[in-house]
Motif scaffolding. Structure first.
Motif, mmCIF file in Angstrom:
data_model
loop_
_atom_site.group_PDB
_atom_site.id
_atom_site.type_symbol
_atom_site.label_atom_id
_atom_site.label_comp_id
_atom_site.label_asym_id
_atom_site.label_seq_id
_atom_site.Cartn_x
_atom_site.Cartn_y
_atom_site.Cartn_z
ATOM 1 N N ARG A 1 0.828 -1.215 0.000
ATOM 2 C CA ARG A 1 0.000 0.000 0.000
ATOM 3 C C ARG A 1 0.856 1.257 0.000
ATOM 4 O O ARG A 1 0.484 2.263 -0.620
ATOM 5 N N LYS A 2 1.989 1.207 0.675
ATOM 6 C CA LYS A 2 2.892 2.344 0.682
ATOM 7 C C LYS A 2 3.441 2.648 -0.713
ATOM 8 O O LYS A 2 3.820 3.777 -1.004
ATOM 9 N N HIS A 3 3.489 1.615 -1.558
ATOM 10 C CA HIS A 3 4.004 1.780 -2.913
ATOM 11 C C HIS A 3 2.891 1.757 -3.965
ATOM 12 O O HIS A 3 3.143 1.476 -5.138
ATOM 13 N N GLN A 4 1.663 2.009 -3.503
ATOM 14 C CA GLN A 4 0.512 2.155 -4.391
ATOM 15 C C GLN A 4 0.149 0.872 -5.126
ATOM 16 O O GLN A 4 -0.365 0.908 -6.250
ATOM 17 N N MET B 1 -1.081 -9.318 -1.677
ATOM 18 C CA MET B 1 -0.700 -9.724 -0.324
ATOM 19 C C MET B 1 -0.717 -11.238 -0.140
ATOM 20 O O MET B 1 -0.097 -11.769 0.787
ATOM 21 N N TYR B 2 -1.449 -11.931 -1.012
ATOM 22 C CA TYR B 2 -1.497 -13.392 -0.911
ATOM 23 C C TYR B 2 -0.266 -14.062 -1.512
ATOM 24 O O TYR B 2 0.082 -15.185 -1.143
ATOM 25 N N ILE B 3 0.392 -13.382 -2.450
ATOM 26 C CA ILE B 3 1.558 -13.985 -3.115
ATOM 27 C C ILE B 3 2.660 -14.347 -2.118
ATOM 28 O O ILE B 3 3.167 -15.481 -2.137
ATOM 29 N N PRO B 4 3.086 -13.432 -1.216
ATOM 30 C CA PRO B 4 4.109 -13.826 -0.232
ATOM 31 C C PRO B 4 3.660 -14.967 0.680
ATOM 32 O O PRO B 4 4.486 -15.803 1.086
ATOM 33 N N VAL B 5 2.362 -15.017 1.009
ATOM 34 C CA VAL B 5 1.856 -16.086 1.872
ATOM 35 C C VAL B 5 1.937 -17.431 1.162
ATOM 36 O O VAL B 5 2.303 -18.450 1.762
ATOM 37 N N ILE C 1 11.072 -10.302 10.781
ATOM 38 C CA ILE C 1 11.798 -9.192 11.398
ATOM 39 C C ILE C 1 12.365 -8.271 10.324
ATOM 40 O O ILE C 1 12.301 -7.039 10.430
ATOM 41 N N SER C 2 12.912 -8.865 9.265
ATOM 42 C CA SER C 2 13.488 -8.082 8.178
ATOM 43 C C SER C 2 12.436 -7.213 7.486
ATOM 44 O O SER C 2 12.644 -6.006 7.267
ATOM 45 N N LEU C 3 11.308 -7.802 7.148
ATOM 46 C CA LEU C 3 10.234 -7.042 6.501
ATOM 47 C C LEU C 3 9.599 -6.047 7.464
ATOM 48 O O LEU C 3 9.184 -4.957 7.055
ATOM 49 N N GLY C 4 9.518 -6.419 8.749
ATOM 50 C CA GLY C 4 8.992 -5.496 9.746
ATOM 51 C C GLY C 4 9.865 -4.261 9.877
ATOM 52 O O GLY C 4 9.361 -3.135 10.007
ATOM 53 N N TYR C 5 11.171 -4.456 9.832
ATOM 54 C CA TYR C 5 12.103 -3.323 9.876
ATOM 55 C C TYR C 5 11.884 -2.409 8.678
ATOM 56 O O TYR C 5 11.858 -1.183 8.812
ATOM 57 N N PHE C 6 11.720 -3.002 7.504
ATOM 58 C CA PHE C 6 11.503 -2.193 6.294
ATOM 59 C C PHE C 6 10.195 -1.419 6.368
ATOM 60 O O PHE C 6 10.120 -0.264 5.938
ATOM 61 N N SER C 7 9.159 -2.019 6.926
ATOM 62 C CA SER C 7 7.880 -1.322 7.056
ATOM 63 C C SER C 7 8.002 -0.138 8.024
ATOM 64 O O SER C 7 7.386 0.916 7.801
#
Length: 207
Positions: free
Chosen positions: A78-81, A88-92, A114-120
């Motif tokens: 969403r941050k990148h439009q 969102m289902y693709i990574p899952v 943790i890595s993706l959480g840091y980026f968010s």
């Protein structure tokens, strides 16, 4: 569907992962994990893996991890439009495929989250100077927590700055991430962890 998939079709290899480890609540066992990058993610993953002795608990834990990944990546998209549930289902789905291999453990998923959480969090910091300060302080800590997953975070930050930042200096600022990605594992491997040359950057990645 995610829960039922692991409960019905992958229950035995999840039990196998629990059987090949012995999680212990003592100081020596814990400090052993702190001697290598990504060790804390590995420790948390081992903690959750001990519950894989129960197929229901294993499927539930993985489903919660999948739900967390769904929400974190949804925020990033969403941050990148990029709108729409399908993104969102693709990574899952990728996570489900990875956990279908008995060599891919819960520790790797913890490092990924943790890595993706840091980026968010990086995306949510509005002030540019504060964001770069967050990188300088946070990347060494992130490497300690997740090991080679810092490469993923650095790549995402690099792409974000290069393609989605409208600042005129984005070509210069985006170079911060390749430089810091090289320096942090290099310095850490020679001062803290004493890893063999060439292993510091990819350590704890499920390759």
């Amino acid at each position: 569907a995610f829960f039922l998939y692991f409960l019905i079709f992958n229950r035995y290899h999840l039990i196998y992962q629990e059987q090949i480890q012995l999680f212990r609540f003592n100081k020596d066992y814990f400090t052993e994990f702190l001697s290598r990058p990504g060790g804390l993610s590995e420790y948390i993953g081992a903690f959750f893996t001990q519950f894989f002795i129960s197929p229901v608990a294993a499927a539930l834990i993985l489903s919660i991890a999948g739900f967390a990944l769904y929400n974190i990546t949804g925020y990033i998209f969403r941050k990148h439009q990029f709108y729409g549930v399908l993104w969102m289902y693709i990574p899952v789905l990728i996570l489900a495929a990875l956990h279908s291999d008995y060599l891919y453990t819960m520790a790797y998923t913890i490092g990924l989250l943790i890595s993706l959480g840091y980026f968010s969090i990086y995306l949510s910091v509005k002030n540019r100077k504060l964001r770069y300060f967050f990188v300088l302080i946070g990347f060494p800590l992130l490497y300690f927590l997740t090991g080679g997953y810092v490469l993923l975070t650095a790549f995402l930050c690099f792409v974000h700055e290069l393609l989605f930042n409208r600042d005129n200096s984005r070509y210069i600022t985006s170079l911060i991430f390749p430089v810091i990605t090289f320096l942090v594992p290099y310095l850490a491997s020679h001062t803290i962890f004493y890893l063999k040359d060439g292993t510091a950057w990819m350590y704890f990645l499920p390759l």
